[in-house]
Write a protein that holds these residues in place. Structure first.
Motif, short mmCIF file in Angstrom:
data_model
loop_
_atom_site.label_atom_id
_atom_site.label_comp_id
_atom_site.label_asym_id
_atom_site.label_seq_id
_atom_site.Cartn_x
_atom_site.Cartn_y
_atom_site.Cartn_z
N PRO A 13 0.85 -1.19 0.00
CA PRO A 13 0.00 0.00 0.00
C PRO A 13 0.89 1.25 0.00
O PRO A 13 1.85 1.33 0.78
N ASP A 43 -2.69 4.65 -3.13
CA ASP A 43 -3.89 5.19 -2.49
C ASP A 43 -4.02 6.69 -2.74
O ASP A 43 -4.06 7.50 -1.82
N LYS A 78 -4.99 3.40 4.19
CA LYS A 78 -4.17 2.20 4.04
C LYS A 78 -4.99 0.92 4.07
O LYS A 78 -4.74 0.00 3.28
N ALA A 81 -6.51 0.22 0.79
CA ALA A 81 -5.50 -0.18 -0.20
C ALA A 81 -5.10 -1.63 0.00
O ALA A 81 -4.97 -2.39 -0.97
#
Length: 271
Positions: A13, A43, A78, A81
């Motif tokens: 991520p 992201d 996060k 992601a």
């Protein structure tokens, strides 16, 4: 790869990690484990993350590697992601690499089972580093008992392992489910506890498999991150602790996080 299916899926991520994500990807590809796929989930970065990753995913670049896949999504955090990566992953095992960290050369080969066993979790050790070098080392956990590991996560000053040092079987990931998108901190602790609840098939890999980059940010920023942790950890503990122990473990955890905030004030970067 057997029938084009990778043995391991590595999820990265990334959010505004253009200064580091290239090295993160390279640390995987330079390792001695080849049957893998690398899933970089951007992201919503606004820096040069996309530009850096182009060298790995554009066939015209010298660093191109067909095992690297890049996906861009709008900024959702996060956990979102990672969840995108979990849905894309095709490997029989899955692991996570934060975009500013690195794998050691033998990270995957030292964790991937080769003796016919199929453990759900293979847990290695890690080292913490910054621009000066290695700051500290945390070896693999001494216990492979999920109940003991859960107690250590909930009660110990130092957690017994990091989720990013774990190789997780696809079956375990399916049982544990998605990352909790409501959490902006402690998602890894929450997921570790949920994985431990779903298996007793755990083994430790006696190797340092991960390198955590410690950023020398201002005291204000470090305290801000610690404060967010202090806010989210009680939610994680409440979700995962059992029975009346919740009423003890929540304030206990808050006390530990306050102690860690004090360490930040004296510049203790390895805690």
């Amino acid at each position: 790869m057997e029938n084009g299916i990778p043995k391991v899926s590595v999820i990265i991520p990334a959010y505004n990690m253009g200064d580091y994500v290239g090295r993160a990807v390279a640390s995987i590809l330079e390792g001695n484990f080849k049957e893998l796929e690398v899933l970089v989930i951007d992201d919503g970065s606004t820096d040069r993350t996309t530009e850096v990753l182009a060298s790995f995913v554009n066939p015209k670049h010298a660093a191109y590697d067909a095992r690297v896949h890049y996906v861009h999504q709008e900024n959702k955090g996060k956990a979102s992601a990672v969840n995108k990566g979990l849905k894309m992953a095709r490997g029989s095992y899955v692991t996570i690499l934060d975009a500013d960290d690195e794998f050691t050369p033998h990270s995957l080969s030292s964790r991937y089972p080769t003796n016919g066993s199929q453990p759900d979790m293979i847990i290695g050790g890690f080292e913490v580093f910054d621009t000066r070098g290695v700051l500290g080392v945390r070896n693999e956990p001494s216990s492979e008992n999920p109940e003991q590991l859960k107690r250590s996560i909930l009660m110990a000053y130092k957690t017994p392992f990091s989720l990013n040092t774990c190789l997780l079987s696809r079956a375990l990931v399916e049982r544990a489910g998605d990352f909790d998108v409501r959490l902006t901190r402690c998602q890894d602790i929450d997921y570790s506890l949920r994985c431990l609840k779903q298996t007793d098939n755990i083994t430790a890999a006696p190797a340092i498999v991960y390198r955590y980059r410690k950023h020398r940010t201002s005291i204000k920023n470090r305290l801000r991150f610690r404060y967010k942790t202090t806010f989210h950890r009680p939610r994680v503990v409440w979700k995962n602790a059992e029975g009346v122990s919740k009423f003890f473990l929540v304030p206990y955890g808050i006390g530990m996080d306050i102690a860690k905030m004090a360490f930040e004030l004296v510049g203790n970067y390895t805690k």
